[in-house]
Design a protein around this motif. Structure first.
Motif, PDB file in Angstrom:
ATOM      1  N   CYS A 183      15.671-103.987 -46.168  1.00 11.61           N
ATOM      2  CA  CYS A 183      14.349-104.295 -45.610  1.00 11.61           C
ATOM      3  C   CYS A 183      13.626-102.982 -45.321  1.00 11.61           C
ATOM      4  O   CYS A 183      14.253-102.004 -44.915  1.00 11.61           O
ATOM      5  CB  CYS A 183      14.470-105.080 -44.305  1.00 11.61           C
ATOM      6  SG  CYS A 183      15.411-106.617 -44.409  1.00 11.61           S
ATOM      7  N   TRP A 184      12.314-102.965 -45.509  1.00  8.64           N
ATOM      8  CA  TRP A 184      11.557-101.765 -45.166  1.00  8.64           C
ATOM      9  C   TRP A 184      10.117-102.130 -44.841  1.00  8.64           C
ATOM     10  O   TRP A 184       9.648-103.213 -45.131  1.00  8.64           O
ATOM     11  CB  TRP A 184      11.610-100.741 -46.301  1.00  8.64           C
ATOM     12  CG  TRP A 184      10.856-101.101 -47.545  1.00  8.64           C
ATOM     13  CD1 TRP A 184       9.538-100.881 -47.814  1.00  8.64           C
ATOM     14  CD2 TRP A 184      11.380-101.757 -48.716  1.00  8.64           C
ATOM     15  NE1 TRP A 184       9.207-101.350 -49.063  1.00  8.64           N
ATOM     16  CE2 TRP A 184      10.319-101.883 -49.644  1.00  8.64           C
ATOM     17  CE3 TRP A 184      12.641-102.243 -49.068  1.00  8.64           C
ATOM     18  CZ2 TRP A 184      10.487-102.486 -50.886  1.00  8.64           C
ATOM     19  CZ3 TRP A 184      12.810-102.832 -50.308  1.00  8.64           C
ATOM     20  CH2 TRP A 184      11.745-102.946 -51.200  1.00  8.64           C
ATOM     21  N   ALA A 185       9.439-101.145 -44.232  1.00 10.59           N
ATOM     22  CA  ALA A 185       8.016-101.295 -43.935  1.00 10.59           C
ATOM     23  C   ALA A 185       7.343 -99.940 -44.106  1.00 10.59           C
ATOM     24  O   ALA A 185       7.722 -99.157 -44.986  1.00 10.59           O
ATOM     25  CB  ALA A 185       7.817-101.896 -42.546  1.00 10.59           C
ATOM     26  N   MET A 186       6.377 -99.618 -43.225  1.00  8.05           N
ATOM     27  CA  MET A 186       5.526 -98.454 -43.456  1.00  8.05           C
ATOM     28  C   MET A 186       6.276 -97.128 -43.448  1.00  8.05           C
ATOM     29  O   MET A 186       5.803 -96.142 -44.006  1.00  8.05           O
ATOM     30  CB  MET A 186       4.422 -98.383 -42.394  1.00  8.05           C
ATOM     31  CG  MET A 186       3.541 -99.614 -42.260  1.00  8.05           C
ATOM     32  SD  MET A 186       2.669-100.072 -43.745  1.00  8.05           S
ATOM     33  CE  MET A 186       3.795-101.280 -44.438  1.00  8.05           C
ATOM     34  N   GLY A 187       7.437 -97.084 -42.811  1.00 10.06           N
ATOM     35  CA  GLY A 187       8.206 -95.845 -42.798  1.00 10.06           C
ATOM     36  C   GLY A 187       8.648 -95.395 -44.172  1.00 10.06           C
ATOM     37  O   GLY A 187       8.991 -94.228 -44.382  1.00 10.06           O
ATOM     38  N   LEU A 188       8.640 -96.312 -45.156  1.00 11.96           N
ATOM     39  CA  LEU A 188       8.953 -95.952 -46.533  1.00 11.96           C
ATOM     40  C   LEU A 188       7.709 -95.902 -47.418  1.00 11.96           C
ATOM     41  O   LEU A 188       7.732 -95.245 -48.455  1.00 11.96           O
ATOM     42  CB  LEU A 188       9.956 -96.943 -47.150  1.00 11.96           C
ATOM     43  CG  LEU A 188      11.418 -96.490 -47.167  1.00 11.96           C
ATOM     44  CD1 LEU A 188      11.941 -96.270 -45.765  1.00 11.96           C
ATOM     45  CD2 LEU A 188      12.284 -97.512 -47.892  1.00 11.96           C
ATOM     46  N   THR A 189       6.637 -96.586 -47.032  1.00 14.52           N
ATOM     47  CA  THR A 189       5.524 -96.777 -47.970  1.00 14.52           C
ATOM     48  C   THR A 189       4.383 -95.785 -47.811  1.00 14.52           C
ATOM     49  O   THR A 189       3.507 -95.739 -48.679  1.00 14.52           O
ATOM     50  CB  THR A 189       4.931 -98.189 -47.821  1.00 14.52           C
ATOM     51  OG1 THR A 189       4.305 -98.308 -46.534  1.00 14.52           O
ATOM     52  CG2 THR A 189       6.004 -99.263 -47.968  1.00 14.52           C
ATOM     53  N   GLN A 190       4.359 -94.989 -46.730  1.00 16.81           N
ATOM     54  CA  GLN A 190       3.193 -94.139 -46.463  1.00 16.81           C
ATOM     55  C   GLN A 190       3.534 -92.653 -46.544  1.00 16.81           C
ATOM     56  O   GLN A 190       3.283 -91.878 -45.624  1.00 16.81           O
ATOM     57  CB  GLN A 190       2.585 -94.493 -45.098  1.00 16.81           C
ATOM     58  CG  GLN A 190       1.958 -95.875 -45.067  1.00 16.81           C
ATOM     59  CD  GLN A 190       1.370 -96.237 -43.710  1.00 16.81           C
ATOM     60  OE1 GLN A 190       1.830 -95.778 -42.675  1.00 16.81           O
ATOM     61  NE2 GLN A 190       0.344 -97.068 -43.723  1.00 16.81           N
ATOM     62  N   HIS A 191       4.122 -92.262 -47.672  1.00 17.68           N
ATOM     63  CA  HIS A 191       4.407 -90.861 -47.977  1.00 17.68           C
ATOM     64  C   HIS A 191       3.925 -90.558 -49.390  1.00 17.68           C
ATOM     65  O   HIS A 191       3.726 -91.463 -50.208  1.00 17.68           O
ATOM     66  CB  HIS A 191       5.916 -90.578 -47.920  1.00 17.68           C
ATOM     67  CG  HIS A 191       6.560 -90.918 -46.628  1.00 17.68           C
ATOM     68  ND1 HIS A 191       6.606 -90.053 -45.561  1.00 17.68           N
ATOM     69  CD2 HIS A 191       7.220 -92.042 -46.229  1.00 17.68           C
ATOM     70  CE1 HIS A 191       7.258 -90.625 -44.550  1.00 17.68           C
ATOM     71  NE2 HIS A 191       7.628 -91.828 -44.940  1.00 17.68           N
ATOM     72  N   LYS A 192       3.785 -89.295 -49.713  1.00 20.97           N
ATOM     73  CA  LYS A 192       3.411 -88.913 -51.079  1.00 20.97           C
ATOM     74  C   LYS A 192       4.405 -89.470 -52.096  1.00 20.97           C
ATOM     75  O   LYS A 192       4.029 -89.906 -53.190  1.00 20.97           O
ATOM     76  CB  LYS A 192       3.337 -87.392 -51.194  1.00 20.97           C
ATOM     77  CG  LYS A 192       2.980 -86.899 -52.593  1.00 20.97           C
ATOM     78  CD  LYS A 192       2.987 -85.379 -52.670  1.00 20.97           C
ATOM     79  CE  LYS A 192       2.585 -84.906 -54.081  1.00 20.97           C
ATOM     80  NZ  LYS A 192       3.549 -85.332 -55.117  1.00 20.97           N
ATOM     81  N   HIS A 193       5.674 -89.474 -51.755  1.00 20.73           N
ATOM     82  CA  HIS A 193       6.723 -89.884 -52.691  1.00 20.73           C
ATOM     83  C   HIS A 193       7.246 -91.290 -52.383  1.00 20.73           C
ATOM     84  O   HIS A 193       8.399 -91.602 -52.677  1.00 20.73           O
ATOM     85  CB  HIS A 193       7.870 -88.873 -52.660  1.00 20.73           C
ATOM     86  CG  HIS A 193       8.523 -88.723 -51.316  1.00 20.73           C
ATOM     87  ND1 HIS A 193       7.840 -88.339 -50.184  1.00 20.73           N
ATOM     88  CD2 HIS A 193       9.799 -88.921 -50.905  1.00 20.73           C
ATOM     89  CE1 HIS A 193       8.664 -88.302 -49.156  1.00 20.73           C
ATOM     90  NE2 HIS A 193       9.859 -88.655 -49.566  1.00 20.73           N
TER      91      HIS A 193
END
Length: 759
Positions: free
Chosen positions: A365-375
């Motif tokens: 499971c994931w949310a913004m901690g994975l989706t809001q980076h350059k990579h």
């Protein structure tokens, strides 16, 4: 009884700080929920309203998109969901007299908290060019104003049609239909700022940009990895599902730069045992450095490849493509680089591997901690690699689980709210409605702001949301909005976007989820799609906050009739009278919605088809699930700087501020705080309680400053800091975005901390 809204903005310059909590929910959550609800709604209205939230014959919570279980509690809501409902069902009202008292300049100086606390909008309001006050306007005149500005455009592509995740399926389908018959694909939405990276990565790798699990899969999992997500605040009902998974034997690994109370222990308010003791959730906490997730999953993949018998070779051979190139890249993963990127120890990663290899059914499971980076996109692709290696997609109790934020954000995308629509979708629209929709891609959120800034867009129309506060680079965004000829917001409550206006501005008040929707064809209901692809009905029961409100579908239909005129190919008047006719057309355009009206009559709704989950069929370009191989990236951190992530407080939902406390993190009566690791604070000579300005550093050399933040020594990962948005959105450069998805990189902002002039 209900209380009146605050007259003045509360002082926030001296927040009180205590230690973070180690358990979520319980009695404090109940007490806080009831207090907020009674302040907004009064006792009787609180009881009548909250008992209908998320019930099969009630209305869908306007908060998060977490799915409902088949067997529901009488109180099937969480603390933050109750706050969202209370603010919508409030007895407070924002009338024309309010706007006569408060000029726009006065409102622009107020906090978002104060604006939201004033109550429900009651009348359409118009700010004429050069005007100082919003003034009441009829609906007919409001639509005339929009038509005047749109017909004066040099091209339909000079108009922008933004969508919030609160918008129902029916309204979203009509909205995109109107925009495309007008002649534009300029349909930016809130997905562009949150899970666009998930959709980009998943579409490429498994063929569908949605999660592959249902709620029941969590209950069957052996291992659940929760990465870059804080369910205790952002999706509190998820904690009940994790508690049930634990009771069934699942292990949970939390991957986060911050310890979060909800993942430590959950005190379930639905049970006596839960209230007293609660359930420990996390078995292993990986306090990862911001942006180190791709490196972590890459090394885990290398270790899985090296473990005898760990790879599901039959699945890989039959269902995947690109394995050899991926495996070669994974075998090159470096321990020292990974330890630097993640801040973890070798022992922590080895324990993670042991738990992974012991699990036959794994969910990530994931949310913004994975989706809001350059990579972000390669990071999520690496998560998919991790699951594919052991056959953990298309198996009960296993799969990808991006946890969506707003209640129908996924449904809006399914309905066609997308600036880059698939040709097959446009073909279906053309066949069904008899007009040729535009094929050129439109603007996403970041490109829409640039278009406004550069004078290439002149009309901004928002179906819900708080665009100004949600967007990055606040000063740039606000200046861009002020260049528009017309800004229009369909809203239930006042927010900052209403006071950062174009030359002319309209506020169009709409029905909320909680309210009865009566049209010419009788009482109507709408539908939503949750984070796991379940579609169900939502029926409001309260009398509307004002007799002057229109529903979102009615607003779109009347607007379309006024703008497009008699030449339109669409039966807008029929759609407004009877939403079942909208669903009939959706059923003929969008796969998975066949026989829509009959299927949604089932009280529990229905699941949309998902080929990877249902059939292990992957509708990608290769016809298989795609392994990928991308270089490992992680944010560089110059000496003397910190890596800042923006986040929510517990008294917040997206940009809506319910209060000034963050109970689980020990913050009270203030939001301008920055959480800093004590060791970093000592190195940087930042005393607890001192005040600093946050200054972001980016390659354009522009100084972006958020002034006057209290330093809080907090157990963050070393080198990392955290502060609340929207106050810190000013620090996020407009052009600092994720590769491929163009999502703002709000979770990895390099900052320096300077002593405040007022300290």
């Amino acid at each position: 009884m209900a209380t009146k809204p605050p007259k003045g903005d509360p002082v926030q310059d001296a927040p009180q700080v205590a230690g973070p909590k180690h358990a979520a929910a319980g009695l404090p959550a109940i007490g806080h929920t009831l207090r907020i609800a009674q302040q907004q709604m009064g006792v009787k209205r609180t009881a009548l309203t909250l008992l209908r939230v998320n019930q099969k014959d009630g209305f869908d919570c306007p908060g998060c998109a977490w799915p409902e279980p088949e067997h529901r509690h009488a109180a099937e809501f969480c603390e933050n969901g109750a706050k969202a409902v209370a603010e919508e069902a409030t007895l407070r009202r924002v009338t024309p007299e309010f706007f006569a008292t408060h000029p726009v300049a006065d409102l622009a100086g107020r906090s978002g908290y104060w604006l939201g606390q004033q109550g429900r909008l009651t009348h359409p309001m118009y700010l004429p060019e050069g005007g100082e006050h919003y003034e009441p306007v009829t609906w007919e005149r409001a639509f005339d104003i929009v038509a005047e500005e749109i017909t004066a455009l040099g091209s339909p592509d000079e108009a922008l049609f933004y969508t919030s995740g609160r918008t129902s399926n029916e309204a979203a389908f009509l909205y995109q239909l109107f925009a495309r018959e007008l002649g534009t694909n300029n349909l930016p939405d809130c997905s562009n700022m949150c899970h666009e990276s998930s959709g980009s990565a998943l579409s490429e790798t498994i063929g569908i940009g949605k999660g592959s699990v249902l709620l029941e899969d969590l209950y069957k999992a052996d291992l659940i990895i929760v990465a870059g997500q804080n369910p205790g605040t952002n999706h509190p009902r998820m904690l009940s599902a994790l508690e049930k998974a634990k009771a069934n034997g699942a292990k949970i690994i939390s991957v986060n730069p911050l310890p979060e109370a909800g993942l430590e222990r959950f005190k379930n308010p639905q049970t006596p045992q839960g209230m007293i003791k609660g359930a420990a959730l996390t078995d292993l906490f990986l306090q990862i450095r911001i942006g180190g997730d791709q490196a972590l999953f890459r090394l885990l993949n290398k270790l899985i490849l090296e473990a005898e018998g760990a790879v599901d070779e039959a699945f890989v051979r039959e269902h995947t493509h690109g394995y050899e190139e991926f495996a070669a890249a994974a075998r090159d993963a470096d321990w020292d680089q990974t330890l630097t990127a993640t801040g973890l120890t070798r022992a922590e990663i080895e324990e993670t591997l042991r738990m992974v290899l012991a699990s036959r059914r794994t969910i990530v499971c994931w949310a913004m901690g994975l989706t809001q980076h350059k990579h972000s996109v390669p990071t999520i692709r690496e998560v998919v690699n991790f699951l594919l290696l052991r056959g953990n997609i298309g198996r009960p109790g296993a799969g990808v689980c991006p946890v969506r934020g707003h209640s129908n954000v996924q449904g809006d995308r399914t309905m066609g709210i997308f600036e880059r629509p698939a040709p097959a979708f446009l073909d279906a629209l053309e066949k069904e409605f008899g007009f040729a929709p535009p094929r050129e891609h439109g603007y996403d959120v970041v490109r829409a702001i640039r278009a406004l800034r550069d004078g290439e867009a002149k009309v901004f129309f928002a179906m819900g949301g708080n665009f100004v506060s949600a967007s990055p680079d606040t000063e740039v965004t606000e200046a861009a909005m002020r260049r528009a000829r017309l800004t229009v917001h369909v809203s239930t409550k006042l927010n900052r976007s209403h006071v950062v206006t174009g030359a002319r501005a309209l506020i169009l008040p709409t029905l909320g989820r909680t309210e009865r929707d009566l049209q010419g064809g009788g009482e109507q209901f709408v539908t939503v799609e949750d984070s796991m692809g379940m579609v169900h009905a939502s029926r409001g029961r309260l009398e509307p906050a004002s007799a002057h409100l229109l529903s979102e579908p009615a607003i779109v239909c009347r607007l379309a009739r006024r703008v497009l005129g008699t030449g339109s190919k669409v039966a807008w008047e029929d759609f407004e009278k009877d939403y079942a006719t909208i669903r009939d057309r959706i059923a003929r355009v969008i796969p998975g919605f066949e026989n829509f009206n009959a299927r949604v009559a089932d009280p529990g709704g229905f699941a949309l088809p998902h080929a990877p989950r249902d059939e292990r069929r992957f509708p990608t370009a290769t016809g298989k699930a795609n392994f990928t191989a991308a270089p490992v990236e992680y944010p560089a951190l110059p000496e003397g700087r910190l890596l800042l992530q923006t986040l929510r407080s517990h008294d917040q939902y997206n940009t809506t501020i319910y209060g000034l406390d963050d109970r689980y993190r020990g913050i009270k009566n203030g939001r301008r705080v920055v959480l800093v690791n004590p060791e970093d604070a000592r190195t940087l000579k930042l005393a607890e309680g001192s005040y600093v300005d946050l200054v972001s550093e980016w390659k354009d050399g522009v100084e972006r400053r958020a002034a006057g933040f209290r330093v809080v020594h907090y157990p963050t990962a070393r080198g990392c800091a955290a502060a609340y948005y929207p106050e810190t959105n000013v620090l996020v450069p407009l052009d600092a975005t994720a590769d491929t998805s163009n999502t703002p990189a709000s979770k990895s902002v390099v900052v320096r901390l300077e002593q405040s002039a007022t300290d």
